[in-house]
Design an enzyme around this catalytic site. Structure first.
Site, short mmCIF file in Angstrom:
data_model
loop_
_atom_site.label_atom_id
_atom_site.label_comp_id
_atom_site.label_asym_id
_atom_site.label_seq_id
_atom_site.Cartn_x
_atom_site.Cartn_y
_atom_site.Cartn_z
N THR A 59 -28.79 13.57 18.16
CA THR A 59 -28.33 13.22 19.48
C THR A 59 -29.34 12.26 20.10
O THR A 59 -30.49 12.25 19.68
CB THR A 59 -28.23 14.51 20.32
OG1 THR A 59 -27.37 15.40 19.65
CG2 THR A 59 -27.73 14.25 21.71
N ARG A 89 -13.81 18.28 17.16
CA ARG A 89 -14.92 19.18 17.49
C ARG A 89 -15.72 18.65 18.68
O ARG A 89 -16.09 17.49 18.72
CB ARG A 89 -15.85 19.33 16.28
CG ARG A 89 -17.06 20.26 16.53
CD ARG A 89 -18.32 19.47 16.78
NE ARG A 89 -19.53 20.32 16.77
CZ ARG A 89 -20.75 19.87 16.99
NH1 ARG A 89 -20.96 18.59 17.19
NH2 ARG A 89 -21.79 20.68 16.99
N GLY A 147 -19.21 19.23 20.73
CA GLY A 147 -20.53 19.87 20.65
C GLY A 147 -21.07 20.15 22.04
O GLY A 147 -20.35 20.15 23.03
#
Lengths: 327, 327
Positions: free
Chosen positions: A190, A218, A220
């Site tokens: 990230t 998905r 996160g």
């Protein structure tokens, strides 16, 4: 004139023994560039919000990081990105989840914060909003970096998606002696920035491509306010990097703020307790700043790409760049 | 044998003066049915997790509530649903955001929790996962209820989406004397359940169609762990209903847990402080339970559809149903 900024480019199994000099130089330069993009704004009296956005845009446009153009491939061979931004003064925030084709998801997050009645948009709806806001969209191959393609191709036919993620902690320990390339999938790539501006306002921004081979759709921790990203002048601004699902379970960003607000802990004490005692080890790290301009960059993984700059009222400047634990 | 369950069917400007006897009977029966679906499982020694799922499935299948088949229309005339479920014993959780066509988003949430390596899936990816798990998908018109269509048609050409949401508090006060139908858009129609089973394990489940005329891809608080839904045996299980973006800013569900864990507040005291002092008034409510089986159902809006059942060790059962503030 007093300001602070801290940035990160992801945490994970990053060991000096696996790093080539060429790669270290490239990462160091990229971190320097992103730090400069943010700190130049702060030095001119600009807002923390604008500074963190500028630093994250810089990293989204750098293929070395897993965000923007360097985003990983998901299970379907696509790039789906998550990002969020929050202003500690107004508590306004915006985020985007699983969005495709948007060059700079952090800019889209800012627009969602300022130009929509909502906080979080996802998927096709988020892309539609980006088009309405006339943000630049890129074709899929803009996001196709060779390194990320290789990572994905190694595991795309794996039936062990679940294991790939849930057993990372064990694998990271096992993999300490393997070459860097074998560990690429276990990086938590990230990017993020936190800053305190000359007016004592703080802000946080976070952006990511997520995890290689993740399921389509998905989401996160990064785009979720209070989980991967949070800012409140009364406590702290924080951007997390790590195993998203673990950070979601622990509500890491807001937990840090609550440890400060409800337990009366200092920024440093709360960071240390949260990252080194409460969170499972090997799961990642965070960067944080408070409205007094104090910063913290704790992590419990092998390494975390990071940089910081703190200018005191007396003109003294402390700045640095780190990659490994020992830096 | 000791167990507790509480459910809600949404909060908002719900006034007795605007309620018809026929409608009140229908809502009361629907709440009774959902409460029975959950409490029957608890009475047989079933888990809190299974009980909250059963109660929410029941409400998703009832067109009176804004979840499942009764979900509202978004700006594009589609039904996009959010849901989440969490187990307070394991801290495992699953959620789904902006998913279309799935009959029971809470069942999909449970499958994401148990059958995927992730916690939150959104949009087209979430629907793809539902198909892989062979969940029943329904055509769009299954979700087209006449009441929701009328709500949407009244405002679909409005350029004031932002105002519709951000000025709700003012409008709710202004609208007190208007007929119920005029206030429909200001209802916060989430459904949820929390429970404590005979083993002292707690769980929470939440499901919603979101807000009428919301932008495509909008994610509210309901599917977000620690925001609209949370469970931890050490503190509480909680399901929220209200103005999603306000609940996101305040991290309501996890804030309740932190007030208990870090400030040492009781469930009742933490609920009262959070809903009646900290949150802006008129924004909604929540239901909560702790591992001792205590329940709370606070709200700061005009009304909240709710029901509860608490069975003590000595066999005494307390149960009730409420709609208005004075109930």
């Amino acid at each position: 004139m007093k300001y602070s900024i801290a940035i990160h480019g992801g945490a994970g199994t990053i060991l000096r023994s696996n790093m080539t000099p060429k790669k270290e130089i490239a990462y160091t330069a990229a971190l320097q560039n992103a730090l400069a993009a943010g700190s130049q704004i702060l030095a001119k009296g600009g807002s923390a919000l604008t500074a963190v956005q500028a630093a994250v845009v810089d990293m989204e446009d750098c293929p070395l990081f897993n965000a923007g153009c360097g985003s990983v491939f998901n299970k379907e061979g696509q790039h789906e990105m998550d990002a969020a931004i929050m202003c500690g003064k107004s508590l306004a925030s915006g985020g985007v989840a699983a969005v495709q084709n948007v060059k700079n998801p952090i800019v889209l997050s800012r627009l969602i914060m300022e130009q929509s009645p909502h906080i979080l948009l996802c998927g096709a709806g988020a892309k539609m909003f980006a088009q309405q806001q006339q943000l630049p969209l890129m074709s899929n191959d803009y996001f196709d970096t060779q390194q990320r393609l290789q990572q994905w191709q190694k595991i795309k036919h794996s039936s062990k998606i679940q294991l790939d993620h849930s057993d990372n902690a064990e694998e990271e320990n096992k993999d300490d002696n393997k070459p860097e390339s074998a560990n690429e999938n276990h990086k938590m790539g990230t990017v993020g920035a936190v800053a305190c501006d000359v007016n004592g306002n703080i802000a946080a921004a976070t952006s990511t491509g997520g995890m290689t081979n993740k399921l389509a759709g998905r989401v996160g921790d990064s785009p979720l306010i209070g989980i991967g990203n949070y800012a409140n002048n009364a406590t702290c601004a924080v951007s997390c990097t790590g195993k998203g699902e673990v950070f979601m379970q622990y509500l890491v960003a807001y937990d840090l703020a609550c440890l400060m607000a409800y337990k009366g802990m200092s920024l440093q004490a709360a960071c240390s307790y949260l990252v080194h005692q409460k969170l499972p080890q090997g799961t990642g790290g965070l960067i944080a700043v408070n409205a007094q301009g104090e910063i913290a960059l704790p992590f419990n993984s092998k390494g975390m790409y990071r940089a910081w700059k703190v200018r005191q009222e007396d003109g003294i400047v402390a700045e640095g760049i780190g990659i490994f634990k020992e830096d």
